[in-house]
Design a protein around this motif. Structure first.
Motif, PDB file in Angstrom:
ATOM      1  N   ALA A 746      51.956 -45.573   5.515  1.00 32.26           N
ATOM      2  CA  ALA A 746      51.958 -45.948   4.126  1.00 32.26           C
ATOM      3  C   ALA A 746      50.523 -46.137   3.755  1.00 32.26           C
ATOM      4  O   ALA A 746      50.026 -46.964   2.942  1.00 32.26           O
ATOM      5  N   GLY A 747      49.515 -45.757   4.403  1.00 29.80           N
ATOM      6  CA  GLY A 747      48.032 -45.880   4.129  1.00 29.80           C
ATOM      7  C   GLY A 747      47.784 -47.211   3.984  1.00 29.80           C
ATOM      8  O   GLY A 747      46.624 -47.839   3.623  1.00 29.80           O
ATOM      9  N   GLY A 748      48.492 -47.890   5.032  1.00 29.33           N
ATOM     10  CA  GLY A 748      48.102 -49.381   5.366  1.00 29.33           C
ATOM     11  C   GLY A 748      48.449 -50.402   4.340  1.00 29.33           C
ATOM     12  O   GLY A 748      48.019 -51.585   4.341  1.00 29.33           O
ATOM     13  N   THR A 749      49.169 -49.949   3.580  1.00 26.42           N
ATOM     14  CA  THR A 749      49.475 -50.670   2.245  1.00 26.42           C
ATOM     15  C   THR A 749      51.056 -51.388   2.078  1.00 26.42           C
ATOM     16  O   THR A 749      51.231 -52.098   1.433  1.00 26.42           O
ATOM     17  N   MET A 750      51.654 -51.331   3.498  1.00 19.73           N
ATOM     18  CA  MET A 750      53.124 -51.848   3.367  1.00 19.73           C
ATOM     19  C   MET A 750      53.168 -52.599   4.604  1.00 19.73           C
ATOM     20  O   MET A 750      54.509 -53.025   4.977  1.00 19.73           O
ATOM     21  N   GLY A 751      52.257 -53.454   5.142  1.00 23.54           N
ATOM     22  CA  GLY A 751      52.574 -53.882   6.365  1.00 23.54           C
ATOM     23  C   GLY A 751      52.662 -53.194   7.716  1.00 23.54           C
ATOM     24  O   GLY A 751      52.299 -51.890   7.633  1.00 23.54           O
ATOM     25  N   ALA A 752      53.354 -53.471   8.657  1.00 20.35           N
ATOM     26  CA  ALA A 752      53.380 -52.810  10.134  1.00 20.35           C
ATOM     27  C   ALA A 752      54.822 -52.334  10.216  1.00 20.35           C
ATOM     28  O   ALA A 752      55.907 -53.149   9.948  1.00 20.35           O
ATOM     29  N   VAL A 753      54.931 -51.032  10.693  1.00 16.07           N
ATOM     30  CA  VAL A 753      56.197 -50.566  10.820  1.00 16.07           C
ATOM     31  C   VAL A 753      56.715 -50.979  12.353  1.00 16.07           C
ATOM     32  O   VAL A 753      55.621 -51.160  13.042  1.00 16.07           O
ATOM     33  N   ASN A 754      58.096 -51.370  12.382  1.00 10.48           N
ATOM     34  CA  ASN A 754      58.332 -51.875  13.634  1.00 10.48           C
ATOM     35  C   ASN A 754      57.918 -51.008  14.979  1.00 10.48           C
ATOM     36  O   ASN A 754      57.325 -51.590  15.810  1.00 10.48           O
ATOM     37  N   GLY A 755      58.191 -49.687  14.736  1.00 12.03           N
ATOM     38  CA  GLY A 755      57.948 -49.006  16.042  1.00 12.03           C
ATOM     39  C   GLY A 755      57.212 -47.656  15.533  1.00 12.03           C
ATOM     40  O   GLY A 755      57.531 -47.026  14.703  1.00 12.03           O
ATOM     41  N   MET A 756      56.221 -47.295  16.245  1.00  9.39           N
ATOM     42  CA  MET A 756      55.110 -46.251  15.951  1.00  9.39           C
ATOM     43  C   MET A 756      54.997 -45.264  17.331  1.00  9.39           C
ATOM     44  O   MET A 756      54.923 -45.966  18.340  1.00  9.39           O
ATOM     45  N   ARG A 757      55.037 -44.180  17.196  1.00  7.91           N
ATOM     46  CA  ARG A 757      54.778 -43.224  18.310  1.00  7.91           C
ATOM     47  C   ARG A 757      53.176 -43.195  18.467  1.00  7.91           C
ATOM     48  O   ARG A 757      52.620 -43.404  17.683  1.00  7.91           O
ATOM     49  N   PRO A 758      52.778 -42.996  19.622  1.00  2.00           N
ATOM     50  CA  PRO A 758      51.391 -43.024  19.864  1.00  2.00           C
ATOM     51  C   PRO A 758      50.447 -42.147  19.228  1.00  2.00           C
ATOM     52  O   PRO A 758      49.370 -42.150  18.827  1.00  2.00           O
ATOM     53  N   ASP A 759      51.280 -40.931  18.657  1.00  2.29           N
ATOM     54  CA  ASP A 759      50.594 -39.832  17.569  1.00  2.29           C
ATOM     55  C   ASP A 759      50.816 -40.470  16.182  1.00  2.29           C
ATOM     56  O   ASP A 759      50.233 -39.545  15.309  1.00  2.29           O
ATOM     57  N   GLY A 760      50.978 -41.431  16.032  1.00  2.00           N
ATOM     58  CA  GLY A 760      50.857 -42.059  14.565  1.00  2.00           C
ATOM     59  C   GLY A 760      52.126 -41.649  13.557  1.00  2.00           C
ATOM     60  O   GLY A 760      51.996 -41.888  12.386  1.00  2.00           O
ATOM     61  N   VAL A 761      53.268 -41.230  14.264  1.00  2.00           N
ATOM     62  CA  VAL A 761      54.489 -40.952  13.501  1.00  2.00           C
ATOM     63  C   VAL A 761      55.398 -42.155  13.786  1.00  2.00           C
ATOM     64  O   VAL A 761      55.660 -42.249  14.839  1.00  2.00           O
ATOM     65  N   PRO A 762      56.055 -42.542  12.631  1.00  2.00           N
ATOM     66  CA  PRO A 762      57.086 -43.784  12.991  1.00  2.00           C
ATOM     67  C   PRO A 762      57.986 -43.433  14.067  1.00  2.00           C
ATOM     68  O   PRO A 762      58.530 -42.086  13.867  1.00  2.00           O
ATOM     69  N   ASP A 763      58.520 -44.258  14.916  1.00  2.00           N
ATOM     70  CA  ASP A 763      59.697 -43.975  15.686  1.00  2.00           C
ATOM     71  C   ASP A 763      61.085 -43.992  15.049  1.00  2.00           C
ATOM     72  O   ASP A 763      61.430 -44.961  14.613  1.00  2.00           O
TER      73      ASP A 763
END
Ligand SMILES: CC(C)CCC[C@@H](C)[C@H]1CC[C@H]2[C@@H]3CC=C4C[C@@H](O[C@@H]5O[C@H](CO)[C@@H](O)[C@H](O)[C@H]5O)CC[C@]4(C)[C@H]3CC[C@]12C
Length: 862
Positions: A746-763
């Motif tokens: 979210a462009g750095g505007t919503m905190g940290a998603v719990n899980g992210m894939r190394p390629d930058g897509v949420p798990d």
């Protein structure tokens, strides 16, 4: 003078006051906090997470759970006619209306919305209902030269009842400002050159275990007269007898006027006796009488009618009729209300203050099962006879200035620190609302209670259990207003920072309660909904998930949660051990440490069985066996493995403090093996993998992977001989989280998603990996601050604050989770209290020494 503000100042006041057209700044309004114009609209619609939001693969995965849950839900709600501890089928709809709750800790809460409405009620412990009671209002009357020139309900509503009142105050001329436990409402009265500032104060005072328990709120009305002539000003406070439920119509309720004088101070008002069969209570509205201030009342009126008689009464002379004597009892179907009015003359270009209060007295409470009678904490000071409302009102009106002095002294060093961003000051204090409005209950121990009654059949051998609970009572708060379980322990782990830093004795008391449950068991079998297996409710020597459901009998029957058998959860035992040492480190309470030591050993022994391959590191069980209870973990994991190593480390430290060489050696050996295994199995050169199972998502970047380090840092065990996780690895992991989970989401505007894939897509492998957990984000920010990534920490946390408080309109109901788009989950949740760990991290950085919780806070230099 009526102070004015410019357009520039308005803009600086924040994004929620764009619609403010007034010029007034109000009197004594705090600079920092959450400010919103009464004409504001939150535009983004959000919905509670529902079945429709579950992706197809999750539907398949959870079909068994869904069926079992539905069967359980049907039996509970439709056959037994009780409410479900989590009602997935009837989530509370989002209302973007809430403001600061009224009341101290554990005596019940009444929340006012930011538009001034009385709209969220928790008088029966832990049970909420969300109902705006329209008769509950403040009304102003202005009189010049003996003529009423202006009379207005201070509400933007235009309801269908009380049509004889003048509603529809223009919201563009007022704003609300919250800095918990205080809030201000500033009203410019159009065409009158009069500004009203209502300051709402609740007795929520760190390290205070008396007044902080009181079920009261005070409204101080500052009246600024900008006219060249004197004005007679009256503020009328009207209140319905009840809380807006059908019980208000059950009949038998009645009102009576009262006056209470002590030490030369007199307050007067009306008592509204709400005579229900279970948990009856008395509400009191009152005002302080002093030279130049008159107090009048109306004992009873019909809040469902036109209200014309009340309106005319006030309009006539700015006073109420003040009849003597009690009202009659209400008939079935009838509702009653009362009003109190404080009046004074404000000289031309002058200023005066009117002080009003709301108190409620429900001293003796039953939970849902109605098995045990509990006396609230405040009864030790005000009695349990149900007649305390006048004394409570008097105490509130004569002590609020002292409360405010203490609140200011506590908040000042933080508010005055120019290096701290303004949003953080708002977040830090306003998130604290959950300490009172988390369905919180604070009760006395019965005087005839013995240690054996508390310790259960197994007996915990806790030498200070009884003195601690006798002196400080028993405290419980909900996992969330929608997740009705008390002291959910995996979540309290995060929130506990607020408690230990501000009311350490409540944290100690809560820990004693948990320790008691550890040594006891509940052999009742039941089916767990996630996997369908049957197992007993509570096993010996493990930490429970929660202390029970207020709809049942908390403390007596623990583990209301029946999604998983949490005896097999990997995080609960570790979180107990970590909190014990953290509490000891911050409080230096060695009696507590000694009492908890055998309990820590017992739960660590239970935990050791999860190290199946004896490599010094526990393994997860291939199901969601920790706080992320819908996110499967298999094998060694960053989250539980990290918590494990941290807990082993504090075991070593506690053994050292207590001089237990044998145990120290045992855990030192485990630690050295475990550290090696952790690095070997999980470190990938940049961060710690989610787990070691080698599945498609094993390499996901978990925002909470440094939870163990977070706690070690908070208790000064993160360096030198105690360094568990290599510094360079921790910093690299945090930087990766910042780059991927924060900035690429979210462009750095919503905190940290719990899980992210190394390629930058949420798990998206689970329903929870794809969520942002606000409480986890605040904890992550604290970890970043601890590790010197201060800017990154603030940037990370800011996203959550702005999303929740400014964009989604979820003030005073911060949820557990939201997704990037569309949905959120579990409003008004415990975990975000973890923001206090940011404060601890900042204080530690500033002092580079342990921050003893009793001492005044030092200035912070991030
Ligand atoms: C066939 C259907 C349409 C598919 C339905 C799928 C649903 C059954 C699941 C989808 C999402 C699940 C829920 C997610 C979260 C939950 C929270 C949990 O309780 C507490 O949660 C905390 C984490 O947020 C945890 O730390 C605490 O310890 C817990 O007390 C309870 C389960 C659940 C509600 C979960 C249930 C199943 C889904 C709705």
């Amino acid at each position: 003078d009526v102070s004015q503000c410019s357009a520039g100042q308005r803009a600086a006041a924040g994004p929620l006051v764009r619609r403010y057209e007034g010029a007034a700044r109000g009197r004594g309004v705090a600079a920092a906090g959450w400010r919103v114009c009464l004409a504001h609209r939150f535009e983004e619609p959000r919905q509670p997470y529902g079945a429709g939001d579950v992706p197809f693969h999750d539907v398949l995965r959870h079909i068994g759970l869904a069926l079992r849950y539905f069967r359980w839900w049907y039996k509970k709600t439709r056959i037994e006619k009780k409410s479900a501890f989590i009602d997935l089928l009837c989530a509370v709809p989002l209302q973007q209306i809430y403001g600061c709750p009224l009341g101290g800790i554990g005596g019940g809460t009444i929340t006012r919305g930011w538009r001034g409405e009385f709209c969220r009620w928790q008088l029966n412990p832990g049970i909420y209902h969300y109902e705006t009671v329209i008769a509950n209002q403040f009304t102003v009357c202005l009189r010049c030269k003996g003529q009423t020139v202006y009379q207005q309900v201070l509400s933007v509503e235009r309801p269908s009842t009380l049509q004889g009142w003048n509603w529809g105050y223009c919201g563009h001329y007022a704003f609300y400002h919250a800095l918990y436990p205080r809030a201000w409402m500033v009203y410019e009265l159009p065409g009158q050159n009069v500004v009203l500032t209502c300051r709402q104060v609740s007795p929520v005072i760190p390290h205070d275990y008396k007044d902080s328990s009181l079920p009261v709120g005070v409204f101080i009305w500052e009246v600024e007269n900008g006219k060249d002539e004197d004005v007679d000003v009256s503020i009328m406070f009207s209140l319905q007898n009840g809380t807006g439920t059908k019980e208000d119509r059950s009949g038998g309720h009645w009102n009576e006027p009262f006056a209470f004088e002590k030490d030369g101070e007199r307050v007067a008002g009306v008592l509204l006796h709400h005579c229900t069969r279970v948990n009856p209570f008395t509400l009191a509205i009152s005002a302080r009488e002093k030279a130049g201030t008159g107090v009048t009342h109306l004992t009873a009126f019909n809040p469902t009618g036109s209200g014309r008689e009340v309106w005319q009464d006030l309009l006539q002379d700015g006073r109420l009729d003040s009849p003597a004597g009690k009202s009659s009892l209400t008939e079935k179907g009838e509702v009653t209300a009362a009003a109190v009015c404080a009046s004074c003359r404000v000289p031309a270009r002058g200023h005066r203050t009117l002080e009003l209060a709301l108190a409620w007295d429900m001293p003796r409470v039953y939970f849902g099962s109605k098995e045990k009678l509990h006396l609230r904490r405040y009864t030790r000071f005000f009695g349990s006879g149900g007649d305390a409302a006048p004394a409570l009102s008097h105490h509130a009106l004569t002590h609020y200035e002292e409360w405010e002095r203490k609140i200011e002294a506590w908040q000042k060093p933080i508010l005055e620190n120019s290096q701290l961003p303004s949003w953080y000051k708002s977040a830090l204090f306003n998130e604290l609302y959950f300490v009172t409005d988390g369905g919180t209950i604070w009760v006395e121990l019965p005087p005839d209670c013995h240690a054996e009654d508390l310790q259960g059949p197994a007996g915990a051998g806790l030498s200070h259990l009884l003195p601690v609970l006798r002196e400080y009572g028993r405290f419980a708060y909900l996992e969330g207003q929608e997740y009705r379980m008390y002291n959910t322990y995996d979540v309290h782990f995060y929130a506990s920072f607020a408690l230990v830093m501000l009311w350490p004795k409540l944290q100690i008391s809560l820990q004693y309660d948990i320790a008691v449950t550890v040594v006891n068991e509940d052999v009742q079998p039941r089916q767990y909904l996630m996997c369908g297996q049957t197992a007993q409710v509570k096993l010996k020597n493990v930490v429970p998930h929660d202390i029970g459901d207020p709809g049942d009998e908390p403390w007596q029957r623990v583990n209301a949660y029946l999604m998983h058998d949490t005896a097999d959860w990997k995080d609960l035992n570790l979180k107990f051990v970590l909190q014990v040492y953290r509490d000891y480190y911050l409080t230096r309470d060695s009696l507590y440490l000694r009492d908890m030591w055998p309990v820590c050993q017992a739960v660590m022994e239970s935990e050791l069985k999860f190290d199946m391959d004896n490599d010094g590191l526990i393994e997860n069980g291939g199901f969601a066996d920790q706080t992320y209870d819908a996110w499967v973990v298999n094998g060694a994991s960053a989250y539980c493995g990290g918590l494990w190593l941290a807990a082993v480390c504090v075991m070593c430290k506690m053994a050292e403090v207590l001089g237990d060489a044998e145990i120290q050696q045992k855990y030192t050996d485990i630690l050295s093996k475990g550290k090696e295994a952790f690095e070997r199995m999980l470190w990938n050169g940049k961060y710690y993998n989610y787990d070691s199972s080698g599945s498609d998502t094993s390499s996901s970047i978990m925002s909470d992977q440094c939870a163990g380090q977070w706690f070690l840092g908070a208790c000064g065990l993160d360096q030198g001989e105690f360094e568990v996780f290599p510094k360079s690895h921790v910093v690299s992991a945090l930087k990766t989280i910042f780059e991927k989970n924060v900035m690429s989401f979210a462009g750095g505007t919503m905190g940290a998603v719990n899980g992210m894939r190394p390629d930058g897509v949420p798990d998206t492998s689970s329903v929870q990996s794809n969520e942002v957990w606000i409480g986890v984000v605040y904890a992550l920010a604290a970890t970043m601050i601890q590790e010197g990534l201060v800017e990154e920490g603030f940037r990370t946390a800011e996203g959550c604050y702005r999303t929740v408080w400014e964009r989604l309109g979820m003030a005073f109901q911060t949820p557990e989770a939201y997704r990037e788009k569309k949905v959120y989950r579990s409003l008004a949740y415990m975990r975000p209290l973890s923001i206090w760990s940011m404060q601890l991290a900042l204080e530690r950085r500033a002092s580079r020494a342990p921050a003893p919780v009793q001492s005044p806070q030092v200035p912070i230099h991030p």
